[in-house]
Design a protein around this motif. Structure first.
Motif, PDB file in Angstrom:
ATOM      1  N   MET A   1       0.893  -1.165   0.042  1.00 51.69           N
ATOM      2  CA  MET A   1      -0.083   0.036   0.153  1.00 51.69           C
ATOM      3  C   MET A   1       0.873   1.105   0.033  1.00 51.69           C
ATOM      4  SD  MET A   1      -3.131   1.047   2.820  1.00 51.69           S
ATOM      5  CE  MET A   1      -1.875   1.398   3.940  1.00 51.69           C
ATOM      6  N   ALA A   2       0.585   2.280  -0.715  1.00 48.70           N
ATOM      7  CA  ALA A   2       1.179   3.496  -1.122  1.00 48.70           C
ATOM      8  C   ALA A   2       1.135   4.274   0.465  1.00 48.70           C
ATOM      9  CB  ALA A   2       0.919   4.206  -2.135  1.00 48.70           C
ATOM     10  N   LEU A   3       2.297   5.024   0.614  1.00 43.56           N
ATOM     11  CA  LEU A   3       2.423   5.921   1.650  1.00 43.56           C
ATOM     12  C   LEU A   3       1.220   6.893   1.742  1.00 43.56           C
ATOM     13  CD1 LEU A   3       6.147   6.239   2.356  1.00 43.56           C
ATOM     14  CD2 LEU A   3       4.575   4.909   3.815  1.00 43.56           C
TER      15      LEU A   3
ATOM     16  N   LEU B   1      13.879   3.989  -7.866  1.00 44.10           N
ATOM     17  CA  LEU B   1      13.014   4.995  -7.803  1.00 44.10           C
ATOM     18  C   LEU B   1      11.595   4.254  -7.006  1.00 44.10           C
ATOM     19  CD1 LEU B   1      12.768   6.103 -11.193  1.00 44.10           C
ATOM     20  CD2 LEU B   1      13.594   7.494  -9.272  1.00 44.10           C
ATOM     21  N   PRO B   2      10.984   4.923  -6.209  1.00 44.07           N
ATOM     22  CA  PRO B   2       9.667   4.495  -5.724  1.00 44.07           C
ATOM     23  C   PRO B   2       8.966   3.852  -6.800  1.00 44.07           C
ATOM     24  CG  PRO B   2       9.993   6.660  -4.698  1.00 44.07           C
ATOM     25  CD  PRO B   2      11.153   6.424  -5.884  1.00 44.07           C
ATOM     26  N   ARG B   3       8.485   2.643  -6.587  1.00 46.06           N
ATOM     27  CA  ARG B   3       7.902   1.961  -7.716  1.00 46.06           C
ATOM     28  C   ARG B   3       6.375   2.641  -7.793  1.00 46.06           C
ATOM     29  NH1 ARG B   3      11.067  -0.154 -10.718  1.00 46.06           N
ATOM     30  NH2 ARG B   3      12.203   1.659  -9.793  1.00 46.06           N
ATOM     31  N   ASP B   4       5.776   2.997  -6.949  1.00 51.59           N
ATOM     32  CA  ASP B   4       4.499   3.598  -7.054  1.00 51.59           C
ATOM     33  C   ASP B   4       4.358   4.745  -8.065  1.00 51.59           C
ATOM     34  OD1 ASP B   4       3.135   1.566  -5.909  1.00 51.59           O
ATOM     35  OD2 ASP B   4       2.971   2.775  -3.844  1.00 51.59           O
TER      36      ASP B   4
ATOM     37  N   ILE C   1       7.982   9.928 -12.263  1.00 51.02           N
ATOM     38  CA  ILE C   1       9.145  10.455 -12.194  1.00 51.02           C
ATOM     39  C   ILE C   1      10.112  10.197 -13.468  1.00 51.02           C
ATOM     40  CG2 ILE C   1      11.583  10.010 -10.793  1.00 51.02           C
ATOM     41  CD1 ILE C   1       9.891   9.399  -8.525  1.00 51.02           C
ATOM     42  N   ARG C   2       9.961   9.302 -14.071  1.00 51.13           N
ATOM     43  CA  ARG C   2      10.642   8.858 -15.308  1.00 51.13           C
ATOM     44  C   ARG C   2       9.929   9.836 -16.253  1.00 51.13           C
ATOM     45  NH1 ARG C   2       9.377   3.230 -14.650  1.00 51.13           N
ATOM     46  NH2 ARG C   2      11.051   2.052 -13.660  1.00 51.13           N
ATOM     47  N   GLN C   3       8.814  10.115 -16.442  1.00 52.83           N
ATOM     48  CA  GLN C   3       8.128  11.300 -17.230  1.00 52.83           C
ATOM     49  C   GLN C   3       8.718  12.617 -16.975  1.00 52.83           C
ATOM     50  OE1 GLN C   3       4.052  11.519 -17.247  1.00 52.83           O
ATOM     51  NE2 GLN C   3       4.058  13.451 -18.145  1.00 52.83           N
ATOM     52  N   LEU C   4       8.669  12.989 -15.876  1.00 54.33           N
ATOM     53  CA  LEU C   4       9.305  14.102 -15.296  1.00 54.33           C
ATOM     54  C   LEU C   4      10.717  14.424 -15.739  1.00 54.33           C
ATOM     55  CD1 LEU C   4       7.176  14.910 -11.956  1.00 54.33           C
ATOM     56  CD2 LEU C   4       6.624  15.802 -14.252  1.00 54.33           C
ATOM     57  N   ALA C   5      11.436  13.291 -15.210  1.00 51.79           N
ATOM     58  CA  ALA C   5      12.936  13.578 -15.662  1.00 51.79           C
ATOM     59  C   ALA C   5      13.206  13.449 -16.987  1.00 51.79           C
ATOM     60  CB  ALA C   5      13.537  11.985 -14.903  1.00 51.79           C
TER      61      ALA C   5
END
Length: 355
Positions: A1-3, A180-183, A188-192
């Protein structure tokens, strides 16, 4: 479950705070590593292209290193001594330039400048202060063992760091991707990727534009016979990445020096001004659109603000990281705006009616 979102914001906030503290405390220490990383980032596409041509990463890095070393040796033998000599001469002749300006104003505006006027005294004070401070700066650089050691270490560490990072760049990026956090990894890849596109367009593009314009200004001004033309061209080219600052400062310096050297030779003075006008026309209509592109997304005001803030807070290292941070903030801000526009907070009852 995500934080929960609150916990995620807390952890990301802690990471940002650690980044700022490290930049604040270790600014001078990490300077060679920041410069080395910037060089590796700049040259990574060249290494990738050599790999596509059939070379290994190690061979590609070796080819780039040998070529860069030859270019540096050529510059050290041909350009740098002249640049240093002209810079020292410019410091030493500052009082004479102030006296020439004083004489110029006295001859043409005698009612404004007399022997006891405030302007006359100010000109003399400015010339003496520039020479005094310039001499102090040069003396500190030449006589301070710590400064010499730091400069030597900078020239030694930066190339070593750049070579190692260039060789391991792809593996380093791949390793970071696995952490990278899996969720959030896809976002993050898109923004990077968008940040990398902005940086690639701006840093590599503007670096090339600055090199072209600096070379053009220096060669053209020296061909016209302007004293300190190499220094003026170097300054104007180096500041080209700050919108309008390079052209305004370089043009003002060149025309100001030209007024003393070529007074009465209006054609030559016009040619000096034409050098910067033509440079700006070429930059705005050819170089920047072709090499940088129109989709960079770094507004000139935002860029100047970022450079001012980071330069004030963190010194020279802050100016180096200002552009990447400004690009990242810009991409994240556009992403946040897109998320907001698509949310119920923005659309309100309209989104409920559509469902």
């Amino acid at each position: 479950m995500a934080l929960p979102v609150r916990d995620q914001l807390k952890y990301w906030g802690i990471a940002a705070l650690v980044f700022v503290v490290v930049l604040w405390v270790l600014g001078d220490v990490i300077l060679p590593f920041v410069l080395g990383g910037a060089i590796a980032y700049f040259l990574d596409p060249v290494a990738d292209r050599l790999e596509r041509l059939g070379t290994s990463r190690g061979v590609a890095t070796a080819i780039i290193t040998v070529f860069a070393t030859l270019v540096f040796i050529l510059m050290a033998l041909l350009v740098i001594p002249t640049l240093v000599q002209q810079a020292i001469a410019l410091f030493n002749t500052a009082p004479q330039l102030a006296e020439d300006l004083q004489a110029f104003l006295t001859d043409r505006f005698p009612s404004l400048v007399d022997a006891d006027s405030t302007l006359r005294k100010s000109l003399l004070a400015v010339g003496e202060k520039v020479q005094e401070r310039g001499g102090e700066l040069l003396e500190a650089v030449l006589n301070s063992a710590a400064s010499i050691i730091n400069i030597v270490l900078l020239f030694v560490i930066v190339p070593v760091v750049a070579v190692y990072l260039l060789y391991d760049w792809d593996r380093m990026i791949s390793r970071i991707d696995t952490l990278l956090p899996r969720d959030h990894a896809p976002v993050i890849r898109q923004l990077a990727g968008e940040i990398d596109m902005v940086l690639a367009s701006f840093i590599r593009g503007m670096g090339t534009v600055s090199l072209i314009l600096g070379t053009y200004y220096a060669v053209a001004l020296m061909a016209l016979g302007l004293q300190f033309g190499l220094v003026v061209g170097f300054v104007a080219g180096a500041l080209t990445f700050i919108p309008y600052v390079g052209a305004i400062l370089g043009g003002s310096l060149a025309i100001g020096l030209g007024l003393f050297q070529f007074w009465g030779e209006w054609i030559t003075l016009g040619l000096v001004a034409a050098v910067f006008v033509s440079g700006q026309v070429a930059e705005g209509n050819v170089l920047t659109p072709k090499l940088v592109g129109s989709s960079v997304g770094l507004h000139p005001v935002w860029l100047i603000f970022a450079l001012s803030v980071f330069g004030t807070l963190f010194g020279f290292v802050g100016m180096l990281v200002a552009v990447p941070v400004a690009a990242a903030f810009g991409v994240i801000a556009r992403f946040a705006i897109d998320q907001y526009v698509g949310s119920r907070l923005y659309r309100g009852l309209e989104s409920r009616d559509e469902t």
